[in-house]
Design an enzyme around this catalytic site. Structure first.
Site, short mmCIF file in Angstrom:
data_model
loop_
_atom_site.label_atom_id
_atom_site.label_comp_id
_atom_site.label_asym_id
_atom_site.label_seq_id
_atom_site.Cartn_x
_atom_site.Cartn_y
_atom_site.Cartn_z
N GLU A 46 -0.15 96.94 36.11
CA GLU A 46 -0.68 95.63 35.76
C GLU A 46 0.01 95.04 34.53
O GLU A 46 0.27 93.84 34.47
CB GLU A 46 -2.20 95.72 35.51
CG GLU A 46 -3.01 96.08 36.75
CD GLU A 46 -2.81 95.10 37.90
OE1 GLU A 46 -2.35 93.98 37.65
OE2 GLU A 46 -3.11 95.47 39.04
N GLY A 90 11.68 91.35 29.78
CA GLY A 90 11.17 90.19 29.05
C GLY A 90 9.78 90.40 28.47
O GLY A 90 9.12 91.41 28.72
N TYR A 129 -7.63 89.20 32.84
CA TYR A 129 -7.16 89.55 34.18
C TYR A 129 -6.95 91.06 34.33
O TYR A 129 -7.48 91.69 35.24
CB TYR A 129 -5.85 88.82 34.54
CG TYR A 129 -5.17 89.55 35.67
CD1 TYR A 129 -5.68 89.45 36.96
CD2 TYR A 129 -4.11 90.43 35.45
CE1 TYR A 129 -5.15 90.19 38.00
CE2 TYR A 129 -3.57 91.18 36.48
CZ TYR A 129 -4.10 91.05 37.75
OH TYR A 129 -3.58 91.80 38.77
N ASP A 147 -5.77 86.03 38.53
CA ASP A 147 -4.38 85.85 38.13
C ASP A 147 -3.88 84.52 38.70
O ASP A 147 -4.66 83.72 39.21
CB ASP A 147 -3.53 87.02 38.64
CG ASP A 147 -3.33 86.93 40.13
OD1 ASP A 147 -4.23 86.43 40.82
OD2 ASP A 147 -2.25 87.33 40.61
N SER A 313 11.90 81.18 27.89
CA SER A 313 10.78 80.35 28.33
C SER A 313 10.68 79.06 27.52
O SER A 313 10.30 78.03 28.05
CB SER A 313 9.48 81.14 28.23
OG SER A 313 9.30 81.66 26.92
#
Length: 369
Positions: A46, A90, A129, A147, A313
């Site tokens: 996860e 990342g 989440y 999610d 990003s």
DNA sequence: AAAACGTGGTG
DNA sequence: TCACCAAGTTT
């Protein structure tokens, strides 16, 4: 105005729940972590899959499982090796939090694992989440794991056109997710919703024809290739352009590397001392990080690889490598000299890693070594 | 609450 | 080239 939805009736929800389950049982992908879902493997999965595509993250999950098969082994691992194994994935704060969390589980919890989502959320890197996913999949905790897939599936199904990244859109989805949850098997149900989003209810051109929720879906498209309005998003990220120069400084057979601070871009990774110039900033001086305080003894030997673009990003980087010959071995904060073959073993950004061969080869062999 | 945080894939 | 997205969390 917040839309309230008795749009979907109790019976519709119950029926859809069964249809989704049936669809999932016969259509789920054979993902490796579904073989024997223990808490460690599930937690690791996860964390790795946060904001990451399955086909990219799977390789990393397998590497971590192979190197560190338990909370205990990961807790005692070398943090640099963890960062190196994470290299290229990342969002590097995830890797640092991964190590912190493993230590908490191994040292504080002592293998006495909690079963509720709320407890798991105490671990760094485990939010709403992830905690719900772990607790539901491993312990049957009745928590809805919401999610990106779930947000898309549920907002479309109920026809929620409020922004899903704001409370007006988020709250009704959470309410629906809770009502939809199959408390007889929360883990399977959560995975089924996500799998539906991944396989049929895709961001673009969903396959509504074969969807188990298509009977009463408020966003069903009639034509193949069409994309529903939902989910709606309000947020827009602004990407700034930055000129980034890596200074490749060599002394005899060694190269100077700097470890980046743990906060910010590429946190904790190593790099060639870099200079960032934000072209959209008013104050250029303030945004220039001089790679070296004292440049005496440096001899410029020119650019080495063709400048290229690298997208983060929130940044669009124009990356340049500048090479220097150094007479003196500098000792500045967070900087260290490495032989090339050792520097290659450090955790480094993709922007550097992708060009490593060319960089190393373009530096002439030193006569002093 | 909003911004920051990587990388690779896609249309 | 660009916009959007992917098993989100942290500050």
């Amino acid at each position: 105005m917040v839309r309230n939805f008795e749009i979907l009736t109790k019976n519709e929800i119950i029926q859809a729940r069964a249809q989704l389950k049936s669809w999932f049982i016969s259509n789920q992908r054979p993902l490796p972590w579904r073989d024997s879902p223990d808490p460690y493997a599930t937690w690791l999965c996860e964390i790795i899959m946060q904001q990451t595509r399955i086909d990219q993250g799977t390789r990393y999950w397998q590497s971590f499982i192979a190197k560190w098969p338990s909370f205990e082994s990961l807790a005692t691992a070398d943090s640099e090796e963890i960062m190196k194994t994470w290299q290229g994935l990342g969002y590097y704060s995830r890797a640092r939090n991964l190590h912190k969390a493993a230590k908490i589980v191994a040292n504080d919890w002592r293998g006495d694992l909690p079963t509720s989502a709320k407890s798991w959320q105490q671990l760094p890197g485990v939010g709403p989440y992830t905690s719900a996913a772990i607790a539901s999949i491993c312990f049957g905790d009745p928590s809805a794991a919401i999610d990106g897939n779930a947000l898309r599936v549920l907002s479309r199904w109920a026809g929620i056109h409020e922004p899903i990244d704001k409370p007006t859109g988020r709250k009704p989805i959470e309410k629906l997710a809770g009502e939809f949850l199959d408390i007889s098997d929360p883990g399977m149900h959560n995975q089924a919703v996500m799998e539906l989003g991944a396989l049929l209810c895709t961001p673009k051109a969903p396959n509504c024809e074969h969807c188990p929720l298509n009977e009463n879906c408020k966003s069903r498209v009639e034509m193949v290739g069409q994309t529903p309005i939902a989910p709606v998003k309000a947020g827009k990220i602004k990407v700034r352009r930055v000129a980034l120069t890596f200074h490749v400084i060599v002394n005899e057979n060694k190269v100077l590397m700097r470890q980046r601070p743990s906060q910010g871009i590429w946190g904790g990774l190593w790099e060639f001392p870099s200079c960032w110039i934000d072209s959209e900033s008013d104050d250029l001086e303030k945004n220039q990080l001089p790679p070296l305080n004292n440049r005496q003894g440096l001899h410029e030997t020119g650019p080495i690889v063709e400048p290229f673009e690298h997208i983060l990003s929130h940044r669009k980087l124009k990356v340049t490598f500048q090479s220097w010959r150094s007479n003196a071995a500098f000792h500045e904060k967070d900087m260290k000299w490495f032989r090339w073959e050792d520097a290659r073993k450090l955790p480094i950004p993709r922007a550097i890693e992708k060009n490593w061969e060319e960089l190393e080869n373009s530096m002439p062999k030193q006569q002093f070594s």
